[in-house]
Design an enzyme around this catalytic site. Structure first.
Site, PDB file in Angstrom:
ATOM      1  N   CYS A  42       0.891  -1.163   0.000  1.00 55.65           N
ATOM      2  CA  CYS A  42       0.000   0.000   0.000  1.00 55.65           C
ATOM      3  C   CYS A  42       0.922   1.203   0.000  1.00 55.65           C
ATOM      4  O   CYS A  42       1.494   1.549   1.035  1.00 55.65           O
ATOM      5  CB  CYS A  42      -0.897   0.002   1.230  1.00 55.65           C
ATOM      6  SG  CYS A  42      -1.851   1.529   1.388  1.00 55.65           S
ATOM      7  N   CYS A  92      -0.659   4.323   2.193  1.00 56.39           N
ATOM      8  CA  CYS A  92      -0.758   4.241   3.661  1.00 56.39           C
ATOM      9  C   CYS A  92      -0.292   2.856   4.112  1.00 56.39           C
ATOM     10  O   CYS A  92       0.907   2.578   4.003  1.00 56.39           O
ATOM     11  CB  CYS A  92      -2.151   4.615   4.168  1.00 56.39           C
ATOM     12  SG  CYS A  92      -3.570   3.872   3.347  1.00 56.39           S
ATOM     13  N   SER A  93      -1.201   2.005   4.590  1.00 56.44           N
ATOM     14  CA  SER A  93      -0.743   0.719   5.123  1.00 56.44           C
ATOM     15  C   SER A  93      -1.838  -0.342   5.009  1.00 56.44           C
ATOM     16  O   SER A  93      -1.952  -1.213   5.860  1.00 56.44           O
ATOM     17  CB  SER A  93      -0.332   0.879   6.590  1.00 56.44           C
ATOM     18  OG  SER A  93      -1.400   1.460   7.326  1.00 56.44           O
ATOM     19  N   CYS A  94      -2.652  -0.279   3.957  1.00 58.59           N
ATOM     20  CA  CYS A  94      -3.776  -1.208   3.801  1.00 58.59           C
ATOM     21  C   CYS A  94      -3.272  -2.654   3.748  1.00 58.59           C
ATOM     22  O   CYS A  94      -2.280  -2.950   3.072  1.00 58.59           O
ATOM     23  CB  CYS A  94      -4.547  -0.875   2.524  1.00 58.59           C
ATOM     24  SG  CYS A  94      -5.266   0.776   2.570  1.00 58.59           S
TER      25      CYS A  94
END
Lengths: 207, 222
Positions: free
Chosen positions: A110, A113-115
């Protein structure tokens, strides 16, 4: 066009600079206002520390390796089966399962962000959320994979999935050779977290 | 015109550290996650606006803050922006009086249900799909929010103006560029679009691809 006013106003600067104290201050304020229940926080932490993690994804992968009908259904319409297995939930509402083959290696990131598919893999590891992984794996996936000890043969293509929406991707690693006689339970132990992100392979039996 | 979080393809970040792989490296990381999830359950913002709050951090803060420091800073900013907590309360480190939202507080016995209940983003009322699997499409350039100047978008800069092929149709999904600014869900068809690595970076092995999930309004027929 409206402008984004919040650009000029950062209330977080009012909090203490030390991170642990920042968290404590927010927890204290919200608790005093009746907005959070500290026991609920303990429950959330226990869930992601002890109950939900890569062991869930490993069960899905081992079952796909073992059961051709399940595999086919997971590749075409995974959500009903995941719900049945109890692997539905926050950050895993819309799963797509992608399979590694002798021709294609898949890897998930991702960049924005940090999906990450929480119900199947838990909370992402630090490196997954790092600037280095986010910035580089889309541009030079082979070099990044080599930093994980994974050297892809020339001729095998890399497909990087950048999780830019609410779709979450799980990689199904190739089933290792020499596992033909193994039970589903035995196979689960070969499926590592990194192999389901795409930064690793499934373990060889006996490794 | 991009923001600091939009780092795909950036040079200079050094090697990845696979050993940094604890679920929670520090106790306060776990607490930060839990406070954020519990505060989110108050329903005063959505996933897109919470992402945007992290993206609004000043570039120097975004770069120096660790992951959960970003979460904490963005949570503090959201709480004030949405009128849940006052600046005075933040500065004092104490809450003054019970909030009128207190009835919505997530209770311990509801946690399992909330986490396993999820929050689907598929919507049936999205506009009609313009594209099918196999169609060639070109992305918007520059990558920008067309509704709010400097606003939230999920089209990374590295894929702006690139041409790729639709590989999956995900159906109608909540549109972050609108929802992130409380302008409505404005659902649009969402597609997985595959780009040849060479088309994005000018180099890369034959056959290597990067696939992104992109909303219909980011795309034009190629």
């Amino acid at each position: 066009m409206p402008h984004d006013h919040s650009d000029h106003d950062h209330p977080h600067a009012l909090l203490p600079p030390e991170p642990a104290l920042r968290v404590k201050a927010l927890e204290t304020i919200l608790t005093e206002k009746g907005l959070i229940d500290p026991a609920a926080l303990d429950e959330i932490i226990d869930t992601y520390q002890n109950k939900i993690g890569p062991q869930n994804g490993a069960r899905v992968v081992a079952k796909m390796w073992s059961d051709p009908a399940f595999r086919a259904a997971m590749l075409s319409d995974p959500m009903p089966l995941l719900e049945e297995m109890g692997f539905y939930g926050r950050q895993g509402e819309h799963m797509v399962i992608v399979e590694n083959t002798p021709e294609v290696h898949n890897v998930v990131v991702c960049t924005l962000c940090s999906c990450y598919p929480w119900p199947l893999l838990g909370i992402p590891p630090g490196w997954y959320k790092s600037d280095a992984y986010r910035s580089r794996v889309v541009r030079e996936p082979r070099k990044v994979l080599a930093e994980f000890g994974l050297d892809l043969p020339e001729g095998k293509s890399v497909r990087v999935w950048d999780s830019t929406a609410e779709i979450r991707y799980l990689v199904v690693p190739e089933r290792p050779e020499g596992t033909e006689g193994m039970s589903e339970e035995e196979l689960v132990a070969l499926v590592t977290r990194d192999s389901m992100i795409g930064t690793g392979l499934a373990q060889e039996p006996g490794a | 015109m991009s923001r600091v979080h939009d780092m795909g393809g950036r040079f200079g970040d050094g090697a990845v550290t696979p050993g940094d792989d604890a679920t929670f490296a520090e106790d306060w990381h776990a607490r930060a996650l839990a406070v954020t999830l519990a505060a989110g359950a108050l329903g005063q913002w959505n996933i897109d606006s919470s992402r945007h709050a992290r993206e609004l951090l000043a570039p120097k803060d975004y770069s120096r803050f660790s992951y959960y420091e970003k979460w904490m800073a963005a949570l503090a900013d959201l709480l004030v922006e949405r009128g849940v907590v006052s600046r005075e309360e933040l500065a004092a480190g104490h809450g003054t009086g019970r909030s009128e939202l207190a009835g919505r507080a997530l209770q311990a016995d509801k946690v399992a249900g909330v986490l396993s209940g999820g929050s689907p983003y598929v919507r049936e009322d999205a506009e009609a799909a313009r594209f099918r699997v196999g169609d060639r499409v070109t992305t918007r350039r520059p990558a920008r929010n067309a509704l709010v100047d400097g606003g939230h978008t999920r089209l990374p800069s590295y894929a702006a103006g690139a041409t790729g092929t639709i590989v999956l149709c995900h159906g109608g999904h909540v549109f972050p560029d609108s929802n992130g600014h409380y302008l409505g869900e404005a659902a649009q068809p969402l597609y997985a679009v595959a780009f040849a690595a060479r088309d994005l970076w000018g180099e890369g092995a034959e056959g290597d691809e990067v696939v992104l999930d992109l909303w219909q309004s980011y795309l034009e027929p190629a």
